[in-house]
Structures are given as structure tokens and as C-alpha cells.
Design a protein around this motif. Sequence first.
Motif, short mmCIF file in Angstrom:
data_model
loop_
_atom_site.label_atom_id
_atom_site.label_comp_id
_atom_site.label_asym_id
_atom_site.label_seq_id
_atom_site.Cartn_x
_atom_site.Cartn_y
_atom_site.Cartn_z
N GLY A 243 2.65 -7.37 86.36
CA GLY A 243 1.36 -6.97 85.79
C GLY A 243 0.73 -5.83 86.58
N GLY A 244 0.20 -4.88 85.87
CA GLY A 244 -0.48 -3.74 86.51
C GLY A 244 -1.87 -3.56 85.94
N PHE A 245 -1.94 -3.48 84.61
CA PHE A 245 -3.22 -3.37 83.87
C PHE A 245 -4.06 -2.19 84.34
CE2 PHE A 245 -2.00 -7.90 84.13
CZ PHE A 245 -1.61 -8.05 82.82
N ARG A 354 -7.33 -1.82 81.78
CA ARG A 354 -6.99 -1.88 80.35
C ARG A 354 -8.12 -1.44 79.42
NH1 ARG A 354 -3.23 -6.89 78.24
NH2 ARG A 354 -1.95 -5.64 76.85
N GLY A 472 5.98 -5.27 81.92
CA GLY A 472 5.80 -6.41 81.04
C GLY A 472 5.54 -6.00 79.60
N GLN A 473 5.33 -4.69 79.38
CA GLN A 473 5.02 -4.26 78.01
C GLN A 473 6.23 -4.32 77.10
OE1 GLN A 473 5.48 -2.21 80.69
NE2 GLN A 473 4.69 -0.25 80.08
N ILE A 478 12.55 -1.96 74.12
CA ILE A 478 12.46 -0.97 73.04
C ILE A 478 13.44 0.18 73.26
CG2 ILE A 478 10.12 -1.54 72.25
CD1 ILE A 478 9.06 0.83 73.89
N ILE A 508 3.67 8.31 82.68
CA ILE A 508 3.12 7.14 83.35
C ILE A 508 3.05 5.97 82.36
CG2 ILE A 508 0.73 7.80 82.78
CD1 ILE A 508 -0.16 6.71 85.49
N GLY A 510 0.74 4.16 81.44
CA GLY A 510 -0.71 4.10 81.48
C GLY A 510 -1.25 4.82 80.27
N SER A 512 -1.67 3.86 77.50
CA SER A 512 -0.87 3.45 76.32
C SER A 512 -0.03 4.62 75.81
CB SER A 512 -1.77 2.94 75.18
OG SER A 512 -2.54 1.84 75.61
N ALA A 515 5.30 4.27 75.62
CA ALA A 515 6.28 3.93 74.58
C ALA A 515 6.56 5.13 73.68
CB ALA A 515 5.80 2.73 73.76
N ARG A 652 3.52 3.04 63.45
CA ARG A 652 4.77 2.29 63.33
C ARG A 652 4.97 1.42 64.57
NH1 ARG A 652 10.68 5.15 63.68
NH2 ARG A 652 11.95 3.36 63.12
N LEU A 653 5.47 0.23 64.37
CA LEU A 653 5.70 -0.68 65.49
C LEU A 653 7.19 -0.66 65.83
CD1 LEU A 653 3.48 -3.69 64.34
CD2 LEU A 653 2.81 -1.54 65.47
N TYR A 654 7.52 -0.35 67.07
CA TYR A 654 8.92 -0.29 67.48
C TYR A 654 9.51 -1.69 67.59
CZ TYR A 654 7.15 4.29 68.73
OH TYR A 654 6.52 5.51 68.70
N ASN A 655 8.69 -2.62 68.04
CA ASN A 655 9.13 -4.02 68.12
C ASN A 655 7.91 -4.91 67.85
OD1 ASN A 655 9.59 -6.67 69.08
ND2 ASN A 655 11.27 -5.94 70.37
N GLU A 729 -3.39 -1.03 75.04
CA GLU A 729 -4.78 -1.22 75.46
C GLU A 729 -5.75 -1.53 74.33
OE1 GLU A 729 -5.65 1.60 79.07
OE2 GLU A 729 -4.18 2.51 77.74
N1 MCN Z 1 5.06 -0.81 71.29
C1 MCN Z 1 5.71 -0.83 70.08
N2 MCN Z 1 5.39 0.07 69.11
C2 MCN Z 1 4.49 1.06 69.36
C3 MCN Z 1 3.86 1.14 70.61
C4 MCN Z 1 4.17 0.18 71.58
O1 MCN Z 1 6.56 -1.69 69.86
N3 MCN Z 1 4.18 1.93 68.41
C5 MCN Z 1 5.24 -1.92 72.25
C6 MCN Z 1 6.44 -1.77 73.18
O2 MCN Z 1 6.93 -3.05 73.52
C7 MCN Z 1 5.82 -1.11 74.40
C8 MCN Z 1 4.45 -1.75 74.46
O3 MCN Z 1 4.11 -2.01 73.09
O4 MCN Z 1 6.56 -1.38 75.56
C9 MCN Z 1 3.34 -0.91 75.11
O5 MCN Z 1 3.44 0.42 74.70
P1 MCN Z 1 2.28 1.50 74.92
O6 MCN Z 1 1.14 1.20 74.08
O7 MCN Z 1 2.91 2.84 74.82
O8 MCN Z 1 1.79 1.27 76.43
P2 MCN Z 1 2.56 1.68 77.78
O9 MCN Z 1 3.99 1.41 77.66
O10 MCN Z 1 2.09 3.01 78.24
O11 MCN Z 1 2.02 0.54 78.76
C10 MCN Z 1 0.81 0.65 79.43
C11 MCN Z 1 -0.27 -0.19 78.78
C12 MCN Z 1 -1.48 -0.15 79.61
S1 MCN Z 1 -2.16 1.37 79.84
C13 MCN Z 1 -1.97 -1.29 80.22
S2 MCN Z 1 -3.40 -1.17 81.13
C14 MCN Z 1 -1.29 -2.53 80.07
C15 MCN Z 1 -0.49 -2.60 78.84
O12 MCN Z 1 0.23 -1.51 78.59
N4 MCN Z 1 -0.89 -3.25 81.12
C16 MCN Z 1 0.00 -4.28 80.93
N5 MCN Z 1 0.13 -3.76 78.58
C17 MCN Z 1 0.50 -4.57 79.62
N6 MCN Z 1 1.32 -5.61 79.41
C18 MCN Z 1 1.75 -6.34 80.47
N7 MCN Z 1 2.58 -7.38 80.24
N8 MCN Z 1 1.35 -6.08 81.73
C19 MCN Z 1 0.49 -5.07 82.00
O13 MCN Z 1 0.14 -4.80 83.24
#
Ligand code: MCN
Length: 762
Positions: A243-245, A354, A472-473, A478, A508, A510, A512, A515, A652-655, A729
Amino acid sequence: MTIMEPRKHGDASDGTIGGRQSRFEGSMKVTGSATYALEYPAAGLAHAVLVQSTIPAGRVVKVDAVAALAAPGVLMVLTPDDDLGLVTATDWYGNRPEGKPYYPLPREVRFNGQAIAAVVAESREQAAEAAKLVSVTYEETPSIASLDDPNVGEGKVMDNLTAAWGDAEAALAAAPIMVEGEYRTPREYHVAMEPHGLTVKWDGDQLTVWEPSQWSHGMARTYCEWFGIPFENVQLISPFIGGGFGSKGGALAYGAVAAFAARKLDRPVKLAVTRAQNFTSYGGRAATRQTIKLGATQDGILQAIVHRGASETSTYADWPEQTGAATPILYKVENFSSQHRVVPVNTVTPGALRGPGKNPSAFGIESAMEELAYKIGMDPLEIRLQNYADHDYQSGKPWSTRRLREALIEGAEAFGWSRRSHAPRSMRDGRQLVGWGIGCGTFPVIRAPSEALIRILANGRVEVVSGAIDMGQGTYTILAQTAADIFGISIDQVDVRLGDSRLPGSAIAGGSMLAGSIMGAVHKAATAARDELIGLALNDANSPFRDTGANTLNFSDGRVTAPRGEGLSLTLAELMGRLKRAEIEIRRDTLPEGASAQDHHQAWTTLSKVQGPTMGDYSMHSWCAHFAEVRVDEDFGTVRVSRIVSAFDCGRLYNPRLVESQWRGGIIMGIGQALLEEGVVDMRNGRTVNSNMGDYLVPTNSDIPDIQVISVGVPDYNASALGGKGVGEVGIVGVAPAIANAVFHATGKRIRDLPITLDKLM
Ligand code: MCN
Ligand code: MOS
């Protein structure tokens, strides 16, 4: 070095983009086989423990380390008297003050809990014991404990956060209906399961850092600049993060201390930041205040929004928690004015948590909109639909995609909103008052370049390699899906290596943004690798496809075939064998064509190439609408959230499985924010008094009701190469106001000051 073992998992039919594959590394985390930063074995390890200031402001006059140095096992005590010889690193955007020294253990004390000394010993216990013997003499100066301090200043207006169009004051004065409220959010903390810390080791001038990170390349750059060594000499390793958040995006003072000690002692050093120290070693979400005035017609059409906000920052850096971040884009409004100030207090500089900015901002505007709805007797759903923004009034640009109307309508349908009775205190279940409320949320689409490497191996396995982070995301999962999709193979045939600054660069984890960014890079590299394989298969003298006359090949069900089904069908391994190839390796990035080496380095190690939501022809955001049901005990004032339905537009949702989990995670954090979370500051000395998980409350399973999440998004190819918008987020944004609005509906009491604790309801 291999960081991740290839793993077996799940149903291969899920292994395509859009499939519901379970988390690739999930079982490793829950069974303990995932190695965290403090678990890396290193021969001859020494242990560092931080000593933190006990005053909020002043100067360290003297550190008496004689007793500590004489304690068993102690190897070294570092204090402000030691010149560590470090140099200030670049900021997030790549700006660097020329040759400015960096003092991770400064003599100036700017907040209670600042690191001022460190003890290094043979064991952690010895270091912790000796740390207690370090005696510090201070010269204390006046301090400001928090925004509630009577001596707190006005702070300064952030010009870049000031927005205005139309004539808001005049339109407000002319509006027949006006509501006004002041909304407050307290300090909030990340409290990730995995606390901060690192294991660090030098081999000559090569530095290896095992540290949980949301940004392997950015943090590696900071270490290289502190110590004046080339970027290539640093390897930051972070394959698993608990976890980072938002808390693990940057290298922090204790990292510099540990790395310095390791070099000086010529031994690997481990530094574990204690849970209490976590509350001041880096910043949580800043406390905020904002006033919102809404002017409207009798039938609830917004005429003006006037917004004034403030957030606390430290005395040595400006971190704005932008209370006006969601206010300008949620509703149609012709007259608007917003301003945000940062107010210095004696705290560690706050940081991203977040949904930074959007989150407290939505608490303000979404509470205010329901106040307006009740004032004129209008349904809270209706008022939101009435004031729907058909474009972005702030930038003047059209939305790329905005399915917030669908989110409101489908969310309301799933929730059963039409069964609501409007008057406060009009719904009950025995002794419990029942209330329903809505809160909308939004988060910008932030775009950044990334880089990825694809390897097709002779055994038919495909490797995806990137320095990107999975905290953890679901990044591992994906990316495996993307490669499996492009090569038409089972996800079990894909290996993913992430979380290492020596691997290809990445955005990063971060904002969001990861992905969308890394999926684009992996898609590009995997497509290029497949094209290379097709080229070889059609042209190589050894290839059985050479004489088929085909001009491309199909990849599906684990087999490579000619398009008209000439009968030839090989697995990837068989094809690689026939081509006599050990591997095909392709590296691609999503920077513009012709980008220089400097551009590449900047792209992965700073945020200078990051693009905001309106840098382009459109205004691009994720959207959501939360519907909350609460039950409030009439006698005790206890609030329970009994149901949440949330509808999202994230493109669109990748997963979808992982997305739903991200959304639920955000909603759960939002419930914590609404009802539990509050960093309490001792006004006498600026100390965070509840710096532990017993007193800083976060939701547990028993606080969490049934949460239904719905996707209403459509692919948005302006937002990202594969049509997704940010997911991580947006889920937390709008939850707290939905709950506050439901509490008002249940009780008739408007709580404008989070968290909603029972003392405020009695
Ligand atoms: N995803 C998807 N389809 C999309 C977008 C995303 O399926 N169109 C899914 C994927 O599984 C992807 C995840 O959602 O790995 C998150 O994607 P994204 O929104 O791009 O976010 P990031 O990968 O940049 O992750 C960072 C974001 C942030 S900024 C915080 S704060 C946060 C978060 O993710 N902290 C988390 N989710 C978290 N989840 C966990 N378990 N732990 C954290 O610390
Ligand atoms: Mo997220 S707060 O941008 O790491």
C-alpha cells in the motif's frame, strides 16, 4: 536478478484485455512469499533508528550522544553536527537548485516529530535502546500548531489555483436563492499496512536500495543526486508494496540517513520507520477549510459559485490541498470565482493522499449542492441533473467523454432512489433513522509517457519488463493480460518483471496515470515484437510459413496460423524453434518520435512530461456518482453506513475485477474519511497524538456494508491508447459528502466538519 517468480494462476480465458483475471501477485502477498523492502537479507546488516524532535519549532543547540555511543552494539550516532556532504535533489518537476547542500537531519526544527538524529547499531533493539539515551537540548521558538491555532496566519493565495469567469459576486447578489457553508476536513494519513523503511547497501560506488516505491526511477534519481553519483549506479528495487496511497512517491530524509550510514560504515543498513514515526516522516492529507456560496434561481438553476479555500502546509514548503479542484467542473455555472490559500503551520509538509484536492473539494461542493436542494425543496438527484455541465466551463473545452448523467441515472435506479421520501427524518427502521444521500466525484485523466520491453523466448514464454510499480492496483496482472492478448497465448505463458529502476522507464504509480500509460507502452512493444516475429516467419528461410503466400499471421488459442487456415499451426515455442531464435527482444516507449536521451531520462525521473486533463482539445476526467444509505441510532447518535451504490465512468476497463476492487477500496477509504479518520494535534506542542492504528481509526470489515459498483463508461481514445481513464483515485472522491448528505437526510443535522462523530450529532 529475477525479482518475480513465474506463477500459475486463474482461468486463462480471463487472460485478455477486459478479462477478469485475479491479481497476479495476490497469493504471494497473502501467503508471505512476496519479499518486502525490509525483508531482503544482506550479510553484515546494521540497523538504524531515527530520533525525532519533541518540540514543534526551534533549534537543536546540542545533541549529547556520549551515553548512546557507549551503549552495547552501537556503531554510530548521526546528528545535526555531522556534515553528510549531500546535495539537494531535483523537485518533482526536474528543477534543481545549483549545488545546495541537503541536511536530512537539520538543526532547524520545523515540526514536532522531525528526524534530528539517528543511531546505528548491530541490532534493531540495540539501536532503539540507544536512541532513548540521545539527549537533545533545544532553543524553542514560537510555533503554530494547526489551522485551529489562534495565532495562525492568513497564508498566501495560490495564483495558479485561482479561477474566475463571468461575474460571480454580482450574480450571487442578484440570485433569489443563496446558500453558504463552511466545510472542514482534518489531517488524514495513509496508514498503509506496510510502514516506510528501507534496506540499503553499497558496493563501491554502486548503491542498491530496497524501498517501497510508487516510482522506482524518480526515487533512484533522488538518491543519485543526493550522493553525487551517476543514475546508473543506483538500483532501487520495489517489486511488492504493502500500500502506498500517495505516500511512497518520493525518497525521504530517513532514506538519505540510512544510505549515508551504510556508506560510512561500509555495511548494509536497514532502517524501519516505526508506525508512530510514519505519521511525521512524510505528510498526510492537509487539513482544509473552505466556504462555498451558491446562488440559484427558485427552481434550482445555479447562477453563481463563490469558493474560498485554505489548506495547511509546512513552514518550509507549499503543498496545496486544492479545495477548489472539483468545484469548477462538476456543474454548469456561468459565474464562478474560486481561490485557494496555503497556510503555514509547524507540520511536516503534507502530501498526496488518494484523490488529492478533488477529495476535500468534492466534500465542499457536493455538500453545498444538497444544502441548496433542501433549501428549495428539490430532489438532490434532480438538482444535479438540472445543472448538468454540457462542457467544461473552466477550460471552455468539450468533454472527451463524460457519462456522469448515466452514472447518476443508473446509480439511482440500482439504489432505488425513487423510493425516497424527501423530508429529513422521514425514513426510519425501528429506532434507527434512515437517510439517503448522493455525492459525485471526479478525477482528471493525467497522461505520461512510459517504456516497456517485450521478450519472446525460445520456450514460447513472453516476458514483459518495466520499472513500473504494482502496489496492489494490479499492474502485473493487466500487463500480463495485454501481452497474452497480443500473442494469443494463455496468461500462464507470460512473466512480468516490474519495480526496479534498472528496468525500462515508467510513469509514476500516482495520479491514477500508470495503467493508461504503461498499458500503451506494453501494447506498443508487444505489437512490435509480434510484427517482428511475423516478418521473420514470412521471410526466414527456415520458416514453414514462408511458402504459404500469407502476408500476415494469426495469433490465437496459443497458436500461430496463416490467416486462410492453410493447415499450418505452430505454438510460439515451435515457431521460435523453427526460426532457430533464442529470443526476440523489443523495447518501445510512448515519447514523441525523435525524443532525445535527455528527454527519456527526464520522462522517467521527473514529472516534467506529464500532461494534465486539458492539455489537448478536450477536457478529460473520470466521473462517479455515489449513493449512500446510513442508519443513525436516534439515542446514541452512532452512524453506520448500511449500503452504497456507486456508478462510474472510467472509460474502458482493462480488468473489471480489479477495477471494481479499486473502486471499492476508494469507497472504503471514503467511509473512513466520513466517519473515523482524523489526525489529532496537541495544541500545546504540535504533536500528532493519535499516531498509531489503535487511535487513528480506519474502517474494518464490520464498518463496511454491501458496496455495489457499476460501470457506465465507454472507451475514450483521447484519454489513453487503449481507451481507459484513471481508476485508482476517483472512487474515494464524493463518498464523504454522500454520507454527510445521508446523515442530514436521516437526522436533519448538517455536519460540515469531518469526521462525522457522534458528539457532533448529539
Ligand atoms: N484499471 C483498469 N482499467 C482502467 C484503469 C485502471 O483495469 N481503465 C485497473 C488496473 O488494475 C490498474 C488499476 O486499475 O492497475 C489502477 O490504475 P490507475 O487508475 O491507472 O492507477 P495507477 O496504476 O496509477 O495507481 C495509482 C493509484 C493511486 S494514485 C493511488 S493513491 C492508489 C490507487 O492507485 N493507491 C493504491 N490504488 C491503490 N490500490 C492499492 N491496492 N494500494 C494503493 O496504495
Ligand atoms: Mo496517488 S495519492 O496520486 O499516489
